[in-house]
Structure formats: structure tokens, C-alpha cells
Design a protein around this motif. Structure first.
Motif, PDB file in Angstrom:
ATOM      1  N   ALA A   1       7.392   7.875   0.096  1.00 60.95           N
ATOM      2  CA  ALA A   1       6.277   7.174  -0.529  1.00 60.95           C
ATOM      3  C   ALA A   1       6.170   7.471  -2.026  1.00 60.95           C
TER       4      ALA A   1
ATOM      5  N   GLN B   1       0.857  -1.177   0.000  1.00 59.25           N
ATOM      6  CA  GLN B   1       0.000   0.000   0.000  1.00 59.25           C
ATOM      7  C   GLN B   1       0.897   1.233   0.000  1.00 59.25           C
ATOM      8  N   LYS B   2       0.302   2.393  -0.203  1.00 57.77           N
ATOM      9  CA  LYS B   2       1.075   3.616  -0.238  1.00 57.77           C
ATOM     10  C   LYS B   2       1.760   3.850   1.109  1.00 57.77           C
TER      11      LYS B   2
ATOM     12  N   GLY C   1       6.168   4.565  -4.944  1.00 53.59           N
ATOM     13  CA  GLY C   1       5.096   4.403  -5.924  1.00 53.59           C
ATOM     14  C   GLY C   1       5.597   4.379  -7.338  1.00 53.59           C
TER      15      GLY C   1
END
Length: 177
Positions: A170, A148-149, A174
Motif C-alpha cells: 500500500a 482507496q488505500k 500511494g
């Protein structure tokens, strides 16, 4: 007469307050779990790299940490590479295996090439698979990010064989998925 308990109205208010507290707390709790998994995966892989280097120095021979399916998050195999070919075969001794890392993905890069293994020779230097004295020096980065982020970590292998840990924001995690 003094009664014990809650009225229906007090019960509804208490449940509403509990629902609000849970609605606020659960997302941050999930983020904490994700962050903890990422940190644990990073430390597990760092420990495997340092163990690989220590065994290579102790035995004075090439020792390899090989990613399963060329993906670090799928796990790895640590072995003594007696014939210096980077594959588990012949008399090579498997010293440890690790299964998949939960909740993270990890990618290894050596400049612009994938980094599917880490190999140390008896001096503790990271070397590409070649002969018993090593090939070209091996340096690169393994980036560990949550599914997840969120923020992640990078394990940076230097020319001399040392590994350091860096934080990865982050946004950069991504972009590497």
C-alpha cells in the motif's frame, strides 16, 4: 399466559448489538470489495496482454494493446497493426476493446518513460513500434492500485514477452498516485 415477542428493553439491546456488529463489519467489507476490484482489474489486464501476445504469434504479425488516453485504467484497444505504426488506422483490425476499470488506477512505466502501449511481433517478443520486425525490445511495468488505500499489483513485462504478477504494498501504491 405465555406471550410471544420482545420487550422494549430487549429490542433496544438487540438493535445496539446489531449496530456494533455493523460498525465493525462494514469497513472490512469495503476493504474486501476494494481488494477484489484490484485483483479483478489486474487479471483482466493480464488476460488482455496474454491474448495480445497469443494473437501476434498465431497471426505472425505485430499486435498492439493500446491504452486509452495513455492511461491503462481508462481501458484499452487490442488491434492487429498491419502498417506497424502503433495507431488504429487504415486496414488495421480492432480485435477487442475494454472500457474503464472500476475502483482502480493503473500506470505503465518503461524504465522512466510512460508505457502507453504493449506491442508484440510474430515471435512473441515485446517490441517498440518501428517496422514489421520490431524495434528495440519492450519491457516495463503496469502498476494497478486501488483508489482507496490498499495493496496493489504490478504486471511486469519481460524482454521475451512474458508477463508476471507481483504484489505491491500500500505504501508504494500511494507514492505512485
Amino acid at each position: 399466559m405465555n406471550s410471544q415477542g420482545l420487550t422494549f428493553f430487549e429490542l433496544i439491546i438487540s438493535l445496539a448489538i446489531l449496530a456494533i456488529v455493523l460498525a465493525i463489519g462494514i469497513p472490512s467489507f469495503n476493504a474486501q470489495i476494494s481488494q477484489s476490484r484490484t485483483k479483478t482489474a489486474t487479471l483482466t489486464l493480464l488476460d488482455a496482454i496474454e491474448t495480445t501476445r497469443s494473437i501476434a504469434v498465431f497471426r505472425n504479425m505485430r499486435t498492439v494493446l493500446l491504452a486509452k488516453d495513455k492511461k491503462w485504467h481508462m481501458g484499452w484497444t487490442l488491434f492487429s497493426d498491419y502498417n506497424n505504426n502503433g495507431l488504429v488506422d487504415g486496414n488495421d483490425q480492432i480485435l477487442a476493446e475494454n472500457g474503464p476499470l472500476k475502483g482502480v488506477f493503473a500506470t505503465g512505466r518503461e524504465t522512466k518513460e510512460p508505457m502507453p502501449y504493449i506491442s508484440f511481433i510474430g515471435t512473441g517478443e515485446g517490441k517498440k513500434i518501428a517496422n514489421s520486425h520490431g524495434g528495440a525490445f519492450l519491457a516495463g511495468t503496469i502498476q494497478i492500485c486501488p483508489e482507496q488505500k490498499g495493496d496493489g499489483y504490478a504486471l511486469v513485462l519481460s524482454k521475451g514477452g512474458r508477463t508476471r504478477v507481483e504484489k505491491v504494498k500500500a505504501a508504494k501504491c500511494g507514492s505512485r498516485r
